[in-house]
Motif scaffolding. Structure first.
Motif, PDB file in Angstrom:
ATOM      1  N   SER A  16      46.388  44.003 -71.445  1.00  0.00           N
ATOM      2  CA  SER A  16      47.512  43.170 -71.016  1.00  0.00           C
ATOM      3  C   SER A  16      48.570  43.086 -72.121  1.00  0.00           C
ATOM      4  O   SER A  16      49.776  43.202 -71.857  1.00  0.00           O
ATOM      5  CB  SER A  16      47.011  41.765 -70.660  1.00  0.00           C
ATOM      6  OG  SER A  16      48.077  40.868 -70.454  1.00  0.00           O
TER       7      SER A  16
ATOM      8  N   PRO B 226      55.250  50.644 -73.412  1.00  0.00           N
ATOM      9  CA  PRO B 226      53.822  50.705 -73.715  1.00  0.00           C
ATOM     10  C   PRO B 226      53.340  52.094 -74.131  1.00  0.00           C
ATOM     11  O   PRO B 226      52.536  52.221 -75.066  1.00  0.00           O
ATOM     12  CB  PRO B 226      53.171  50.254 -72.404  1.00  0.00           C
ATOM     13  CG  PRO B 226      54.193  49.380 -71.755  1.00  0.00           C
ATOM     14  CD  PRO B 226      55.504  50.022 -72.091  1.00  0.00           C
TER      15      PRO B 226
ATOM     16  N   GLN C 132      44.843  41.028 -66.641  1.00  0.00           N
ATOM     17  CA  GLN C 132      45.699  41.110 -65.456  1.00  0.00           C
ATOM     18  C   GLN C 132      44.983  40.492 -64.240  1.00  0.00           C
ATOM     19  O   GLN C 132      43.784  40.699 -64.026  1.00  0.00           O
ATOM     20  CB  GLN C 132      46.050  42.566 -65.134  1.00  0.00           C
ATOM     21  CG  GLN C 132      46.927  43.240 -66.168  1.00  0.00           C
ATOM     22  CD  GLN C 132      46.138  43.972 -67.228  1.00  0.00           C
ATOM     23  OE1 GLN C 132      44.944  43.758 -67.391  1.00  0.00           O
ATOM     24  NE2 GLN C 132      46.806  44.853 -67.960  1.00  0.00           N
TER      25      GLN C 132
ATOM     26  N   LEU D  37      49.759  55.419 -68.372  1.00  0.00           N
ATOM     27  CA  LEU D  37      51.047  54.752 -68.558  1.00  0.00           C
ATOM     28  C   LEU D  37      52.191  55.686 -68.201  1.00  0.00           C
ATOM     29  O   LEU D  37      52.090  56.911 -68.335  1.00  0.00           O
ATOM     30  CB  LEU D  37      51.190  54.299 -70.006  1.00  0.00           C
ATOM     31  CG  LEU D  37      50.195  53.226 -70.478  1.00  0.00           C
ATOM     32  CD1 LEU D  37      50.337  52.983 -71.968  1.00  0.00           C
ATOM     33  CD2 LEU D  37      50.374  51.924 -69.707  1.00  0.00           C
TER      34      LEU D  37
ATOM     35  N   CYS E 280      50.557  46.247 -72.339  1.00  0.00           N
ATOM     36  CA  CYS E 280      51.489  46.397 -71.222  1.00  0.00           C
ATOM     37  C   CYS E 280      52.728  45.518 -71.352  1.00  0.00           C
ATOM     38  O   CYS E 280      53.709  45.723 -70.634  1.00  0.00           O
ATOM     39  CB  CYS E 280      50.776  46.106 -69.896  1.00  0.00           C
ATOM     40  SG  CYS E 280      49.519  47.338 -69.473  1.00  0.00           S
ATOM     41  N   GLU E 281      52.692  44.562 -72.263  1.00  0.00           N
ATOM     42  CA  GLU E 281      53.854  43.710 -72.497  1.00  0.00           C
ATOM     43  C   GLU E 281      54.830  44.324 -73.502  1.00  0.00           C
ATOM     44  O   GLU E 281      55.919  43.784 -73.732  1.00  0.00           O
ATOM     45  CB  GLU E 281      53.418  42.328 -72.980  1.00  0.00           C
ATOM     46  CG  GLU E 281      52.660  41.513 -71.937  1.00  0.00           C
ATOM     47  CD  GLU E 281      53.438  41.331 -70.647  1.00  0.00           C
ATOM     48  OE1 GLU E 281      54.641  40.971 -70.715  1.00  0.00           O
ATOM     49  OE2 GLU E 281      52.869  41.575 -69.571  1.00  0.00           O
TER      50      GLU E 281
ATOM     51  N   VAL F 232      54.243  49.499 -65.239  1.00  0.00           N
ATOM     52  CA  VAL F 232      54.101  50.272 -66.472  1.00  0.00           C
ATOM     53  C   VAL F 232      53.138  51.449 -66.350  1.00  0.00           C
ATOM     54  O   VAL F 232      53.098  52.320 -67.227  1.00  0.00           O
ATOM     55  CB  VAL F 232      53.659  49.374 -67.644  1.00  0.00           C
ATOM     56  CG1 VAL F 232      54.682  48.272 -67.887  1.00  0.00           C
ATOM     57  CG2 VAL F 232      52.276  48.785 -67.403  1.00  0.00           C
ATOM     58  N   GLY F 233      52.361  51.502 -65.281  1.00  0.00           N
ATOM     59  CA  GLY F 233      51.412  52.602 -65.132  1.00  0.00           C
ATOM     60  C   GLY F 233      50.580  52.439 -63.882  1.00  0.00           C
ATOM     61  O   GLY F 233      50.818  51.536 -63.066  1.00  0.00           O
TER      62      GLY F 233
ATOM     63  N   VAL G 129      41.496  47.597 -67.100  1.00  0.00           N
ATOM     64  CA  VAL G 129      42.362  46.404 -67.103  1.00  0.00           C
ATOM     65  C   VAL G 129      41.528  45.228 -67.584  1.00  0.00           C
ATOM     66  O   VAL G 129      40.298  45.242 -67.501  1.00  0.00           O
ATOM     67  CB  VAL G 129      42.956  46.115 -65.710  1.00  0.00           C
ATOM     68  CG1 VAL G 129      43.906  47.217 -65.290  1.00  0.00           C
ATOM     69  CG2 VAL G 129      41.859  45.932 -64.655  1.00  0.00           C
TER      70      VAL G 129
ATOM     71  N   SER H 275      53.677  44.269 -65.680  1.00  0.00           N
ATOM     72  CA  SER H 275      53.790  43.312 -66.785  1.00  0.00           C
ATOM     73  C   SER H 275      54.182  41.929 -66.271  1.00  0.00           C
ATOM     74  O   SER H 275      54.502  41.745 -65.093  1.00  0.00           O
ATOM     75  CB  SER H 275      54.850  43.799 -67.776  1.00  0.00           C
ATOM     76  OG  SER H 275      56.158  43.612 -67.237  1.00  0.00           O
TER      77      SER H 275
ATOM     78  N   GLY I 144      50.386  39.460 -66.595  1.00  0.00           N
ATOM     79  CA  GLY I 144      50.585  40.596 -65.730  1.00  0.00           C
ATOM     80  C   GLY I 144      49.566  40.660 -64.613  1.00  0.00           C
ATOM     81  O   GLY I 144      48.705  39.777 -64.466  1.00  0.00           O
TER      82      GLY I 144
ATOM     83  N   VAL J 147      49.836  48.805 -62.417  1.00  0.00           N
ATOM     84  CA  VAL J 147      49.692  47.774 -63.444  1.00  0.00           C
ATOM     85  C   VAL J 147      51.092  47.285 -63.803  1.00  0.00           C
ATOM     86  O   VAL J 147      51.984  48.087 -64.115  1.00  0.00           O
ATOM     87  CB  VAL J 147      48.943  48.313 -64.669  1.00  0.00           C
ATOM     88  CG1 VAL J 147      48.919  47.275 -65.782  1.00  0.00           C
ATOM     89  CG2 VAL J 147      47.511  48.690 -64.272  1.00  0.00           C
TER      90      VAL J 147
END
Length: 390
Positions: free
Chosen positions: A52, A60, A101, A263, A55-56, A224-225, A98, A218, A320, A216
């Protein structure tokens, strides 16, 4: 028992993309965020305590590429040690990619699966009634609604026609109406990864896999992916009542995501997801084989629309979320009795694949037979603090 090699699970272009995973590290007593590269698996937890957090980052993929990390082993050894029956508990094994999330899922996003949901509802969870009802629903609605835009004037005219014929359904409402169905699939941290057992409620007698792409996203709503997912579904429970959705969807090990998170970078984008075909193969110990696919290009709502209906001014996700996009796959091939369609049997091996995301492979067991979920958010925070990476 599942036996896996990197060739069995990695994308067609191997490690050319930016691949993120999670690995259980016995010596640390917890999970590591890892980069999977051509020269091995690298622990980057010191820089990104959670997936997580990675991903912020503003970018990323670039942030992960700039972080070397500590090499913890070869991907093939970690993958081979993942299936529970043969696992050496003293060595690392793969987890779902993950963590913090929220696990969300969009339902009824394809015309074909929408019709099957209507059939489930009318059959009241009884598979023997499904074939006759299927013919009647197709007669009333047709079997190709792929060009119908949800919420459009044309869709609303069709809705009124169906209401007039007493053929309207709550599944048609979310399938062609303005509002998408988005629900919480499972608790945070409860998903299982490739090579692990996936769970079915032991009382279910009519169920199926749902091969899907998982986005996924954010906290800011940026996609982001993506990874692959199995939104395991109990057709009998949900068919009896839509209010049983939580029991139909959320059971131990009933949310599988993997094998890795890819990603977005110069090798992979959201447009690749939009064109993606997701394949499915189920192989049973009884010799039964079921094959199917789900083409994201036929989705009724664009992925960005589904994300926008999930996050915004009325709902936020500070860590996320991961969003299952739904499936067009609805198995009707008879496995045993004629007219009763498909349902899982113990030890079915389910493989969900897409060229750019690899393969998610799971063995099906009762949720009460799968490894119990014991490592939650509190345990993760405590573990990361003890390792001084928070």
């Amino acid at each position: 028992m599942i036996s896996l090699t990197p060739k069995d699970v990695l994308p067609e272009d191997g490690t050319a993309g930016t691949l993120v995973g999670r690995v259980w590290l016995p010596q640390a007593g917890g999970p590591a965020v890892v980069a999977v590269r051509a020269d091995g698996v690298f622990d980057v937890t010191a820089r990104f305590p959670t997936v997580s957090a990675l991903c912020e980052e503003a970018d990323p993929a670039a942030a992960l590429r700039a972080t070397r990390g500590e090499r913890i082993g070869d991907f093939d050894a970690i993958l081979a040690n993942t299936p529970p029956d043969s696992r050496d508990r003293a060595k690392p094994h793969l987890l779902a990619p993950v963590d913090l999330q929220v696990l969300k899922a969009a339902g009824v996003t394809f015309a074909i699966s929408m019709l099957e949901r209507v059939i489930e509802e009318r059959a009241r969870g009884n598979p023997s009634s499904a074939e006759a009802i299927r013919k009647e629903v197709v007669r009333l609605v047709g079997d190709d609604l792929s060009k119908l835009k949800p919420g459009s004037e044309q869709a609303m005219r069709l809705k009124q026609v169906l209401i007039d014929q007493n053929a309207w359904s709550q599944y048609l409402e979310v399938g062609i109406g303005p509002d998408a169905e988005v629900f919480t699939k499972a608790p945070t941290l409860s998903s299982v990864g490739s090579g692990m057992d996936a769970g079915l409620h032991p009382k279910s007698t009519w169920n199926n896999p749902e091969p899907e792409v998982v986005l996924v996203v954010s906290a800011a709503g940026k996609i982001v992916g993506a990874a692959l997912g199995n939104d395991v579904n109990l057709r009998d429970f949900e068919g009896r009542s839509a209010l049983l959705l939580s029991k139909a969807k959320d059971n131990n090990a009933s949310c599988a995501i993997g094998p890795l998170l890819r990603l977005f970078d110069q090798t992979f984008s959201l447009d690749d997801v939009r064109k993606m075909d997701v394949g499915l193969t189920v192989r049973g110990a009884d010799g039964f084989v079921l094959e199917g696919h789900s083409s994201i290009s036929k989705i009724s709502r664009d992925p960005t629309d589904l994300v926008a209906q999930t996050i915004g001014a009325v709902h936020q996700y500070p860590d996320g979320f991961a969003l299952f996009l739904g499936t067009m796959f609805a198995p009707v091939k008879d496995r045993d009795a004629k007219g009763e369609g498909f349902t899982h049997k113990r030890d079915d091996i389910v493989t969900i694949d897409a060229p750019q995301l690899g393969k998610l492979v799971n063995r099906m067991r009762g949720s009460d037979e799968c490894e119990p979920w014991t490592f939650g958010v509190g345990a993760l925070m405590k573990n990361l603090a003890q390792r001084k990476v928070l």
